[in-house]
Each structure stands twice: as C-alpha cells, then as structure tokens.
Design an enzyme around this catalytic site. Sequence first.
Site, PDB file in Angstrom:
ATOM      1  N   GLY A   9       0.827  -1.208   0.000  1.00  0.00           N
ATOM      2  CA  GLY A   9       0.000   0.000   0.000  1.00  0.00           C
ATOM      3  C   GLY A   9       0.857   1.253   0.000  1.00  0.00           C
ATOM      4  CB  THR A  34       2.770  -3.661  -3.456  1.00  0.00           C
ATOM      5  OG1 THR A  34       2.396  -3.657  -2.070  1.00  0.00           O
ATOM      6  CG2 THR A  34       4.061  -4.434  -3.645  1.00  0.00           C
ATOM      7  N   GLY A  55      22.220   5.495  -5.028  1.00  0.00           N
ATOM      8  CA  GLY A  55      22.182   4.068  -5.316  1.00  0.00           C
ATOM      9  C   GLY A  55      20.911   3.361  -4.946  1.00  0.00           C
ATOM     10  CG  ASN A  88       0.516   1.336   4.710  1.00  0.00           C
ATOM     11  OD1 ASN A  88       0.168   1.997   5.688  1.00  0.00           O
ATOM     12  ND2 ASN A  88       0.206   1.682   3.473  1.00  0.00           N
ATOM     13  CB  SER A 143      -6.478   1.449  13.494  1.00  0.00           C
ATOM     14  OG  SER A 143      -7.408   2.490  13.739  1.00  0.00           O
ATOM     15  CE1 TYR A 153      -9.224   0.054   9.345  1.00  0.00           C
ATOM     16  CE2 TYR A 153      -9.771   1.369  11.276  1.00  0.00           C
ATOM     17  CZ  TYR A 153      -8.885   1.025  10.269  1.00  0.00           C
ATOM     18  OH  TYR A 153      -7.666   1.649  10.193  1.00  0.00           O
ATOM     19  CB  ALA A 155     -13.401  -6.703  14.748  1.00  0.00           C
ATOM     20  CB  ALA A 156      -9.961  -5.993  10.717  1.00  0.00           C
ATOM     21  CE  LYS A 157      -5.993  -1.345  10.270  1.00  0.00           C
ATOM     22  NZ  LYS A 157      -4.847  -1.647   9.390  1.00  0.00           N
TER      23      LYS A 157
END
Length: 249
Positions: A9, A34, A55, A88, A143, A153, A155-157
């Site tokens: 991300g 990505t 470089g 990310n 988060s 959201y 819950a996912a974090k």
Amino acid sequence: MARNVLVTGGGTGIGRAIALRIAGAEERATVVITGRRPGPLKEAAALLAGKAADGVRVLALECDHTDPAALERLLEQLPDRLDVLVNNAGGNTDFDTEGADGLAAYARNFRANLDANLVSAALTTRALRDRLANGGSVVSIGSIAAAQGAGSYGAAKAGLAAWTSSLAGELGGREITANVVAPGYTVETEFFRDRLSGERREALIAATATGRPGSPGDIAGAVVFLASPAARHITGQVLHVNGGAHHGR
C-alpha cells in the site's frame, strides 16, 4: 549491507511516507512499493526516485494482498532477501458498503474488512516468510480503532495486534522482530474518503493530548525506528502514535 524493504500500500498516504523516509535515508537500498492502482503507484515511484539517496533502487509493483495468486506473482518480482516488511495495505472498507442491508450483506462487509486489514498482512507475511532475513523486521499498521472500537474495522485491527503477538514468537528465533504501529486521526491520507465533517475532525483533535492531528510523517518515523538497529529488543508490541488519544480525554 544495503537493505531490501517492501511497503505494501505504498502508493499513497502513510505507506508512501514510510517508503519516502527509507528511500531518502538508506543508500543503495531497494525499496519496493505495492498497490492495486497503477496511477498512484507510478506517481509515488517517481517521487521516491527524485528524493532517494545514492544508489537506491525503487520498484513499484501492482498487487492485491488479499489474493494468494497475486502474492505468488509478486514473489517472482521481489528480491531473494527481504530485510523489512511493512504491512500497510488496508483501510476501512465500510466506506464502500454504506447502505447495504440484510444478514448476507453484513457478513460480506464484515469479511471485507478482515480481508483488507488482517488477512492481507497474514498472507503477505506467510508468502515472504522464507525470504525474511535473520535479524529483519515486520511492522504492521494497526489503528486506534483496535482499542476504541469501530465495527468490523476495529475488530480487524485488534486481530492484527493479536496475530502480531503470535508472529513475534514464531520469528523470534531468527531475531526477526514483529510489531504494530497504531495511528489515530491522521491527515493527508485517503482514509475518510473526504467524508469527515468539520465537527468530527475537531472532536478527534480534541481527544489528543497534543492538540493536533497526526501526519503520515509521524507514522513513518515510528515505523523506521522499529525497523532500525535501535529497536532490536522490541517485539510483539503495539506502538500508539496518536497524540495520546487512545487514553481518552
């Protein structure tokens, strides 16, 4: 030794800031970003190349990190050794599903947040497990919602934090650290999709002890620290970068 770094991300917002910080500071590094959208990736790659240290090699690769097949294709384009992985990619998918009704829609929308924010990090790390260098670092972006709640959201974090604790144990024997950086309200990102009211913005800032919103640079600084030699004995942790807002005011 020059390091190889992957920031998922990395085309916009926090991910781009992290990649910029690393590309501008580490000579001869390879910095891979990505994302799913070619336009922002191309713009970010040009920005990184213009600000990179001597470089530094910049690669911008399209990838949906929730898709195992896409990750298999990504592996073919990455360096054989990866020193730093920054998970990310993600975001609150509820903004894309407002107005959906019914139990099937609820299940589909809940799983979308889990896929975007938890499964993506787990799949990516699993895919790259054998390429992670001994003494390397995995940093995932969490988060404040994990501590304060925000539906699927949050819950996912929260799951991301629990998974990272397990990951730290799994990778610790190879001296690979695994940590989470948890932002609060952060400006100059696409998170709120221009739907944040002025009243809500003021409330989020008032919840901080510092009296200001976070910036992508604030988060980038914490990520770079956790991926540095100074943080080699820090693992399995959640570092809150939200001006103290997670304490509540």
